[in-house]
Design an enzyme around this catalytic site. Structure first.
Site, PDB file in Angstrom:
ATOM      1  N   ASP A 178      -5.514  -0.018  -6.443  1.00 47.58           N
ATOM      2  CA  ASP A 178      -4.855  -0.229  -7.729  1.00 47.58           C
ATOM      3  C   ASP A 178      -5.910  -0.594  -8.760  1.00 47.58           C
ATOM      4  O   ASP A 178      -6.929  -1.222  -8.422  1.00 47.58           O
ATOM      5  CB  ASP A 178      -3.810  -1.347  -7.631  1.00 47.58           C
ATOM      6  N   ASP A 192       1.875   5.000  -8.473  1.00 47.55           N
ATOM      7  CA  ASP A 192       3.010   4.122  -8.768  1.00 47.55           C
ATOM      8  C   ASP A 192       3.705   4.565 -10.051  1.00 47.55           C
ATOM      9  O   ASP A 192       4.938   4.577 -10.134  1.00 47.55           O
ATOM     10  CB  ASP A 192       2.537   2.673  -8.921  1.00 47.55           C
TER      11      ASP A 192
END
Length: 219
Positions: A178, A192
Site C-alpha cells: 500500500d 483497493d
C-alpha cells in the site's frame, strides 16, 4: 455463487412474458409494442437475424470490455507497486498535497485499507473466489456498465491476489503493498481503489434496476 447466478439469470431466454423486466432493443424500446413500428417475430432480431445469433456478438463485446478493463486496472496496480517497492520503500514519505496526501510504502497483511490482519489466508481465498465467480458469470454478461464494474472488481482482486501469492512472508500469506496515504485515513493502493469504484458502480446499477444480462426492472 448460486444466488449470483439466480440474480443474473440466463440472457439467451427471452423474457417477454412479464415479471417486471424488459430488455430494450437497439433504439431503447421493447420490440413489437404498438406504436413502435412493425412487430418482430419471436426469436428474430430487428436485423432479420435469429435472436441468439445477433446476441452472441454483443455478449462477446461485453466480455472483451470486462477483460480489457480488468487488464488495465491490474497492469496499473502492478506497475505502481513495482515502482513503490523500488523507489519508495525504506525511504521517507513523499508529500503530494502537504500533510493531506502522501505516498508512503507499507506492507499490509490485512484486507483493503488495512482491516483484518489476522485473516490473511481467508482474504486470499475470498479474492480467488471472486475471480472465479466473475469468470463464470462473464458468459451471461450483456450490459456494458456491468462489464466495466466487474472488470474493475476483477482487476483489483487480481492485483491484491498477486501480492498475497508472491510476496513475503509466504504463499497465500503475502503482505499487500500500500502507498496512497490520505490524512486521517487508511493507506491503500490502486487495486483497493478499483475494487471500491467497481462496488459503487454495481450499487448504482442495482438501484437503477439494470441487471448484468441487460434486462431492466420496471419497479
Amino acid at each position: 455463487m448460486a444466488e449470483a447466478e439466480r440474480i443474473i439469470g440466463t440472457p439467451d431466454t427471452p423474457d417477454a412474458t412479464g415479471g417486471g423486466k424488459e430488455r430494450p432493443d437497439s433504439e431503447g424500446t421493447p420490440s413489437g409494442e404498438p406504436g413502435n413500428g412493425p412487430a418482430v417475430a419471436p426469436g428474430v432480431s430487428g436485423t432479420g437475424e435469429p435472436e441468439a445469433t445477433a446476441g452472441r456478438p454483443r455478449g462477446r463485446r461485453r466480455i472483451a470490455v470486462l477483460f480489457a478493463v480488468a487488464a488495465f486496472a491490474y497492469a496499473l496496480d502492478l506497475i505502481s507497486k513495482m515502482i513503490v517497492v523500488a523507489k519508495l520503500e525504506h525511504h521517507p514519505p513523499i508529500e503530494i498535497v502537504g500533510d493531506w496526501l502522501k505516498f508512503e510504502a507499507i506492507r499490509n497483511a490485512g484486507a483493503a485499507f488495512g482491516f483484518g490482519e489476522a485473516f490473511t489466508v481467508i482474504f486470499t481465498m475470498i479474492a480467488a473466489a471472486v475471480i472465479v465467480v466473475i469468470a463464470r458469470l462473464a458468459r451471461k454478461l450483456y450490459s456494458l456498465p456491468w462489464a466495466i464494474a466487474l472488470g474493475l472488481l476483477l482487476g483489483g482482486a487480481l492485483g491484491n491476489l498477486t501480492d498475497r501469492i508472491f510476496r513475503a512472508p509466504g504463499v497465500f500469506e503475502g503482505a499487500v503493498v500500500d502507498f496512497i496515504a490520505p490524512k486521517h485515513f487508511a493507506v491503500f493502493n490502486l487495486a483497493d481503489s478499483a475494487i471500491v469504484c467497481g462496488g459503487i458502480l454495481i450499487v448504482l446499477l442495482s438501484f437503477r434496476g439494470l441487471d448484468p444480462d441487460g434486462t431492466v426492472h420496471k419497479d
